[in-house]
Structures are given as C-alpha cells and as structure tokens.
Design a protein around this motif. Structure first.
Motif, PDB file in Angstrom:
ATOM      1  N   ALA A  82       0.858  -1.188   0.000  1.00 30.49           N
ATOM      2  CA  ALA A  82       0.000   0.000   0.000  1.00 30.49           C
ATOM      3  C   ALA A  82       0.890   1.232   0.000  1.00 30.49           C
ATOM      4  O   ALA A  82       2.070   1.175   0.372  1.00 30.49           O
ATOM      5  N   SER A  83       0.312   2.351  -0.435  1.00 30.41           N
ATOM      6  CA  SER A  83       1.073   3.604  -0.446  1.00 30.41           C
ATOM      7  C   SER A  83       0.134   4.797  -0.335  1.00 30.41           C
ATOM      8  O   SER A  83      -1.067   4.676  -0.607  1.00 30.41           O
ATOM      9  N   PHE A  84       0.685   5.929   0.082  1.00 25.66           N
ATOM     10  CA  PHE A  84      -0.024   7.201  -0.004  1.00 25.66           C
ATOM     11  C   PHE A  84       1.020   8.285  -0.278  1.00 25.66           C
ATOM     12  O   PHE A  84       2.224   8.062  -0.116  1.00 25.66           O
ATOM     13  N   ALA A  85       0.555   9.441  -0.726  1.00 29.50           N
ATOM     14  CA  ALA A  85       1.480  10.499  -1.148  1.00 29.50           C
ATOM     15  C   ALA A  85       1.331  11.736  -0.275  1.00 29.50           C
ATOM     16  O   ALA A  85       0.216  12.149   0.071  1.00 29.50           O
ATOM     17  N   ILE A  86       2.483  12.305   0.103  1.00 28.36           N
ATOM     18  CA  ILE A  86       2.515  13.672   0.643  1.00 28.36           C
ATOM     19  C   ILE A  86       2.710  14.554  -0.582  1.00 28.36           C
ATOM     20  O   ILE A  86       3.766  14.536  -1.221  1.00 28.36           O
ATOM     21  N   GLU A  87       1.688  15.285  -0.952  1.00 28.59           N
ATOM     22  CA  GLU A  87       1.668  15.943  -2.253  1.00 28.59           C
ATOM     23  C   GLU A  87       2.211  17.374  -2.229  1.00 28.59           C
ATOM     24  O   GLU A  87       2.145  18.068  -1.212  1.00 28.59           O
ATOM     25  N   ASN A  88       2.726  17.763  -3.394  1.00 28.52           N
ATOM     26  CA  ASN A  88       3.129  19.147  -3.681  1.00 28.52           C
ATOM     27  C   ASN A  88       4.088  19.729  -2.647  1.00 28.52           C
ATOM     28  O   ASN A  88       3.834  20.777  -2.051  1.00 28.52           O
ATOM     29  N   VAL A  89       5.200  19.036  -2.441  1.00 28.39           N
ATOM     30  CA  VAL A  89       6.255  19.536  -1.550  1.00 28.39           C
ATOM     31  C   VAL A  89       7.111  20.499  -2.371  1.00 28.39           C
ATOM     32  O   VAL A  89       7.923  20.070  -3.197  1.00 28.39           O
ATOM     33  N   GLU A  90       6.905  21.798  -2.188  1.00 31.96           N
ATOM     34  CA  GLU A  90       7.531  22.806  -3.047  1.00 31.96           C
ATOM     35  C   GLU A  90       9.057  22.751  -3.012  1.00 31.96           C
ATOM     36  O   GLU A  90       9.721  23.098  -3.977  1.00 31.96           O
ATOM     37  N   ALA A  91       9.620  22.303  -1.905  1.00 33.24           N
ATOM     38  CA  ALA A  91      11.079  22.263  -1.775  1.00 33.24           C
ATOM     39  C   ALA A  91      11.719  21.212  -2.668  1.00 33.24           C
ATOM     40  O   ALA A  91      12.931  21.235  -2.885  1.00 33.24           O
ATOM     41  N   LEU A  92      10.931  20.284  -3.211  1.00 28.70           N
ATOM     42  CA  LEU A  92      11.493  19.210  -4.030  1.00 28.70           C
ATOM     43  C   LEU A  92      11.739  19.693  -5.465  1.00 28.70           C
ATOM     44  O   LEU A  92      11.094  19.259  -6.417  1.00 28.70           O
ATOM     45  N   THR A  93      12.698  20.594  -5.602  1.00 31.14           N
ATOM     46  CA  THR A  93      13.105  21.059  -6.924  1.00 31.14           C
ATOM     47  C   THR A  93      14.030  20.017  -7.549  1.00 31.14           C
ATOM     48  O   THR A  93      14.503  19.094  -6.879  1.00 31.14           O
ATOM     49  N   ASP A  94      14.306  20.187  -8.845  1.00 25.47           N
ATOM     50  CA  ASP A  94      15.216  19.253  -9.520  1.00 25.47           C
ATOM     51  C   ASP A  94      16.601  19.282  -8.879  1.00 25.47           C
ATOM     52  O   ASP A  94      17.258  18.248  -8.738  1.00 25.47           O
ATOM     53  N   ALA A 103      15.122  13.251   4.093  1.00 26.48           N
ATOM     54  CA  ALA A 103      14.855  12.225   5.106  1.00 26.48           C
ATOM     55  C   ALA A 103      13.363  12.219   5.428  1.00 26.48           C
ATOM     56  O   ALA A 103      12.713  13.267   5.456  1.00 26.48           O
ATOM     57  N   VAL A 104      12.833  11.021   5.663  1.00 26.35           N
ATOM     58  CA  VAL A 104      11.441  10.858   6.072  1.00 26.35           C
ATOM     59  C   VAL A 104      11.426   9.988   7.326  1.00 26.35           C
ATOM     60  O   VAL A 104      12.146   8.983   7.405  1.00 26.35           O
ATOM     61  N   TYR A 105      10.611  10.392   8.291  1.00 24.43           N
ATOM     62  CA  TYR A 105      10.529   9.679   9.572  1.00 24.43           C
ATOM     63  C   TYR A 105       9.088   9.257   9.834  1.00 24.43           C
ATOM     64  O   TYR A 105       8.135   9.985   9.518  1.00 24.43           O
ATOM     65  N   GLY A 106       8.935   8.063  10.431  1.00 22.71           N
ATOM     66  CA  GLY A 106       7.640   7.601  10.891  1.00 22.71           C
ATOM     67  C   GLY A 106       7.587   7.685  12.415  1.00 22.71           C
ATOM     68  O   GLY A 106       8.597   7.467  13.087  1.00 22.71           O
ATOM     69  N   ARG A 107       6.395   7.993  12.944  1.00 24.89           N
ATOM     70  CA  ARG A 107       6.256   8.129  14.403  1.00 24.89           C
ATOM     71  C   ARG A 107       5.092   7.273  14.905  1.00 24.89           C
ATOM     72  O   ARG A 107       3.973   7.362  14.396  1.00 24.89           O
ATOM     73  N   ASN A 140       5.950  15.090  -5.189  1.00 20.63           N
ATOM     74  CA  ASN A 140       5.322  14.283  -4.148  1.00 20.63           C
ATOM     75  C   ASN A 140       6.348  13.384  -3.462  1.00 20.63           C
ATOM     76  O   ASN A 140       7.329  12.968  -4.070  1.00 20.63           O
ATOM     77  N   ILE A 141       6.089  13.079  -2.201  1.00 25.22           N
ATOM     78  CA  ILE A 141       6.840  12.056  -1.473  1.00 25.22           C
ATOM     79  C   ILE A 141       5.882  10.896  -1.235  1.00 25.22           C
ATOM     80  O   ILE A 141       4.828  11.064  -0.608  1.00 25.22           O
ATOM     81  N   TYR A 142       6.225   9.728  -1.764  1.00 29.74           N
ATOM     82  CA  TYR A 142       5.371   8.553  -1.634  1.00 29.74           C
ATOM     83  C   TYR A 142       5.869   7.681  -0.481  1.00 29.74           C
ATOM     84  O   TYR A 142       7.031   7.303  -0.431  1.00 29.74           O
ATOM     85  N   ILE A 143       4.961   7.383   0.441  1.00 31.08           N
ATOM     86  CA  ILE A 143       5.255   6.488   1.559  1.00 31.08           C
ATOM     87  C   ILE A 143       4.727   5.104   1.200  1.00 31.08           C
ATOM     88  O   ILE A 143       3.548   4.950   0.846  1.00 31.08           O
ATOM     89  N   TRP A 144       5.600   4.112   1.282  1.00 30.28           N
ATOM     90  CA  TRP A 144       5.246   2.737   0.915  1.00 30.28           C
ATOM     91  C   TRP A 144       5.293   1.833   2.141  1.00 30.28           C
ATOM     92  O   TRP A 144       6.130   1.979   3.004  1.00 30.28           O
ATOM     93  N   ILE A 145       4.364   0.880   2.154  1.00 28.49           N
ATOM     94  CA  ILE A 145       4.379  -0.155   3.174  1.00 28.49           C
ATOM     95  C   ILE A 145       4.148  -1.494   2.470  1.00 28.49           C
ATOM     96  O   ILE A 145       3.332  -1.590   1.542  1.00 28.49           O
ATOM     97  N   SER A 146       4.898  -2.498   2.870  1.00 29.78           N
ATOM     98  CA  SER A 146       4.737  -3.824   2.263  1.00 29.78           C
ATOM     99  C   SER A 146       4.886  -4.896   3.331  1.00 29.78           C
ATOM    100  O   SER A 146       5.598  -4.715   4.322  1.00 29.78           O
ATOM    101  N   SER A 147       4.219  -5.998   3.108  1.00 27.22           N
ATOM    102  CA  SER A 147       4.298  -7.128   4.033  1.00 27.22           C
ATOM    103  C   SER A 147       5.603  -7.875   3.791  1.00 27.22           C
ATOM    104  O   SER A 147       6.002  -8.099   2.650  1.00 27.22           O
TER     105      SER A 147
END
Length: 196
Positions: A82-94, A103-107, A140-147
C-alpha cells in the motif's frame, strides 16, 4: 706706493662689510601650496592564488521540514502492499532531488512514542517494511508499506510522518562534510534547531 696701500685697504673694508650678520633669525614664512600630484605608477603583478577554504556547513535557514503529517493509509489494509502520497512539496526542486539530503521519519504514538527513519523493516507480530520514494515527474513524497511475510498488512504501525530536506546536503565525492544519513533524528533536529 700710496695707491696700492689705498686699494688694499678698500678691498679689506669691502670684504669685512659683506661678512654674515650675527643678528636674530626672522619669522618663518607661510607654507606654500601643495604642488600637483605626479602620474600614477604602473600596476604591480597579481600575486598567486591562495588555497581554497573548506566548504562551509549548510545554513539552518535553508533547511525545510514539515509538521507531523497524519498517516494516509487506510486501516485495516487487506493487501500486501500500500502507499499514499505527501503531495506538492515545493522544496522538491530538480536541484534538491539531485544534490539535496531528503529524510522521512515515521512516528508511533500509541502507548509510547518512537520515531524511526525510513526505510525501516519491523519484525514481530506485524512484519512490515516501510520506505519512501521520490520521482522526477512531480513534487510528491510517496510512503510505501509492504508485508515481509506475504500476509495482509492489516494495521500500519506508524501514526504520522514528517520530512526534512537539506538543500546541497549530499557532498560530492572526495569533499568532507557532515554525513546526515549517519545522524539520528534527535541529532539532526538538534543540529539544525528544528522544533519537534
């Protein structure tokens, strides 16, 4: 014979009358005006270039970070991926995608709080792997989870997520700089004074 004696006497009188005067010196006159400046000399040769200094640290003002973003996963998840997106992160330029540190952290915040960097594999009652992905098509930053064991994911572990982006945070090969990937979450937010 009287004529030569008269001439000698006259000459002696003239010489004595032209001798320097022993009287007091007169007052010093005013200083004259300064004359015009002379032509400028030719410029000297340029000196050798000094050694290049060490690269400075990335400034705190350049660091971009999010608040904690609630999980976008449905629960329960009757699938192995499964996945979901954190959309339109303006800082993510080329440029940031190419040279920045992202870096991405889960809490987890249920019985106690745990903050972990992604990717992260969790083993126990729920065997799940978490990761994130950034592509060239959008911001976008896509967060993925897999079994891990092939069973349905059911309930995700993390309750929310946050990202930290450091432009120019990945040094070119051979250049010395802080390796942010080796810093814990606590060390990173302390170093850049990022509020929790």
């Amino acid at each position: 014979m009287k004529k030569p004696i008269f001439v000698i006497t006259l000459l002696a009188t003239l010489i004595l009358s032209c001798s320097p005067d022993d009287g007091a010196d007169g007052a010093i006159g005013p200083q004259g005006e300064q004359g015009p400046a002379g032509p400028q000399g030719i410029q000297g040769e340029q000196g050798p270039t000094g050694p290049q200094g060490e690269p400075g640290e990335t400034g705190t003002a350049n660091v971009i970070y999010s608040d904690w973003i609630p999980s976008g996963f449905d629960s329960p998840i009757a699938a192995v991926n499964a996945s979901f997106a954190i959309e339109n992160v303006e800082a993510l330029t080329d440029e940031v995608k190419a040279t920045g540190y992202i870096a991405v952290y889960g809490r987890y915040t249920q019985a106690y709080t745990i903050i972990q960097p992604l990717p992260k594999s969790l083993f126990g009652l729920r065997m799940q792997h978490y990761d994130f992905q950034i592509n060239d098509l959008n911001q976008n930053i896509y967060i993925w989870i897999s079994s891990i064991d092939g069973s349905d994911i059911e309930i995700p572990i993390y309750d929310d997520y946050r990202y930290i982006i450091i432009p120019g945070g990945n040094p070119a090969a051979g250049k010395s700089a802080l390796d942010y990937s080796k810093m814990s979450y606590k060390e990173l937010i302390a170093h850049f004074k990022i509020p929790e």
